[in-house]
Design an enzyme around this catalytic site. Structure first.
Site, PDB file in Angstrom:
ATOM      1  N   LYS A  13       0.979  -1.253  -0.074  1.00 55.48           N
ATOM      2  CA  LYS A  13      -0.004   0.034  -0.082  1.00 55.48           C
ATOM      3  C   LYS A  13       0.843   1.386  -0.073  1.00 55.48           C
ATOM      4  CE  LYS A  13      -2.323  -0.995   3.889  1.00 55.48           C
ATOM      5  NZ  LYS A  13      -1.715  -2.176   4.354  1.00 55.48           N
ATOM      6  N   ARG A  87      -9.210   1.037   9.150  1.00 59.00           N
ATOM      7  CA  ARG A  87      -8.519  -0.240   9.661  1.00 59.00           C
ATOM      8  C   ARG A  87      -9.807  -1.064  10.332  1.00 59.00           C
ATOM      9  NH1 ARG A  87      -2.947   0.260   8.691  1.00 59.00           N
ATOM     10  NH2 ARG A  87      -1.928  -1.204  10.008  1.00 59.00           N
ATOM     11  N   ARG A 126      12.061  -5.915   4.221  1.00 55.24           N
ATOM     12  CA  ARG A 126      11.477  -4.577   4.450  1.00 55.24           C
ATOM     13  C   ARG A 126      12.683  -3.687   5.131  1.00 55.24           C
ATOM     14  NH1 ARG A 126       5.591  -2.319   4.666  1.00 55.24           N
ATOM     15  NH2 ARG A 126       5.439  -3.127   6.886  1.00 55.24           N
ATOM     16  N   ARG A 159      11.948  -1.979  10.696  1.00 58.01           N
ATOM     17  CA  ARG A 159      10.944  -1.367  11.813  1.00 58.01           C
ATOM     18  C   ARG A 159      10.671  -2.346  12.935  1.00 58.01           C
ATOM     19  NH1 ARG A 159       5.720   0.284   8.090  1.00 58.01           N
ATOM     20  NH2 ARG A 159       4.583  -0.951   9.976  1.00 58.01           N
ATOM     21  N   ARG A 170       0.211  -9.012  13.699  1.00 60.45           N
ATOM     22  CA  ARG A 170      -0.645  -7.961  12.672  1.00 60.45           C
ATOM     23  C   ARG A 170      -1.322  -8.287  11.802  1.00 60.45           C
ATOM     24  NH1 ARG A 170       4.278  -4.721  10.530  1.00 60.45           N
ATOM     25  NH2 ARG A 170       2.930  -3.382   9.665  1.00 60.45           N
TER      26      ARG A 170
END
Ligand code: AMP
Length: 217
Positions: A13, A87, A126, A159, A170
């Site tokens: 996203k 969300r 990532r 992160r 998550r």
């Protein structure tokens, strides 16, 4: 254009929102980036937010809506891409009511779906810039110099919430809370699904084509 991107963490996203905004002249509103900025700035809201984010839990709806509301109102005439918000069903319903009252409803909701194996690989690679928050991937979307941000030369980091045990939580939370949100937008219309399993370039092409076709219809 006023859009929202739905999709599990890691579905692309953020990367695609940046490209959509560059292409169509829109503003990217990433709820995750907005929250991380508050957290790093150590504001009172940032202090409340910190524990939720670091543990992979959703920030409570009232706090989330408070953080997003003024940003959305200020951009209603410019056009925006919401990324990571709404969300939960209450966030979607409140947003819908707010945009209805402002006479600027969302005119496209894009639902990103991705193969679960591809998702696990994306998290492992990532990296983000701690300063400008640009997102990279060690193989899929690497910076020009390994480990260094192209924009400001900062050392890239992983992160805290991209660690495997937090990622699992998550994704579980996403599946639980997003099913009613997806159903809500599907019945409202202006809703399209895109498979974002491919490479960044392939997915960008699919996404931009889908948006152009939607607004040409
Ligand atoms: P993201 O960068 O979109 O994956 O978001 C990172 C973290 O920020 C999430 O795991 C949540 O803790 C929090 N967050 C982001 N967007 C929302 C939202 N719309 N509602 C509640 N929490 C959020």
């Amino acid at each position: 254009m006023r859009m929202a991107l739905l999709g599990p963490p890691g579905s692309g996203k953020g990367t695609q929102a940046t490209r959509i905004c560059e292409t169509f002249g829109l503003v990217h509103l990433s709820s995750g980036d907005i929250l991380r900025t508050e957290k790093m700035a150590g504001t009172p809201a940032g202090f409340k937010i910190r524990d939720f984010i670091d543990n992979g839990l959703l920030v409570p709806d009232d706090l989330m809506l408070q953080v997003m509301r003024s940003k959305i109102i200020s951009l209603k005439d410019v056009g925006f891409v919401l990324d990571g918000f709404p969300r939960t069903l209450p966030q979607a319903q409140t947003l819908n009511q707010m945009l209805f009252e402002l006479n600027c409803p969302l005119n496209l909701v894009l639902n990103f779906v991705v193969n679960p194996k591809a998702l696990a690989m994306r998290f492992a690679g990532r990296r983000i810039c701690p300063v400008c928050l640009t997102v990279y991937h060690v193989t899929g979307n690497p910076p020009q110099v390994a480990g260094v941000c192209d924009n400001d030369g900062e050392t890239l980091i992983t992160r805290e919430d991209d660690l495997p045990e937090v990622v699992e939580k998550r994704i579980g939370t996403y599946q639980e809370t997003m099913a009613p949100v997806i159903a809500f937008y599907a019945q409202l219309g202006n809703f399209k699904t895109v498979d974002t399993t491919g490479s960044v370039e392939e997915v960008t092409k699919l996404v931009l084509d889908k948006i152009r076709r939607h607004f040409d219809e």
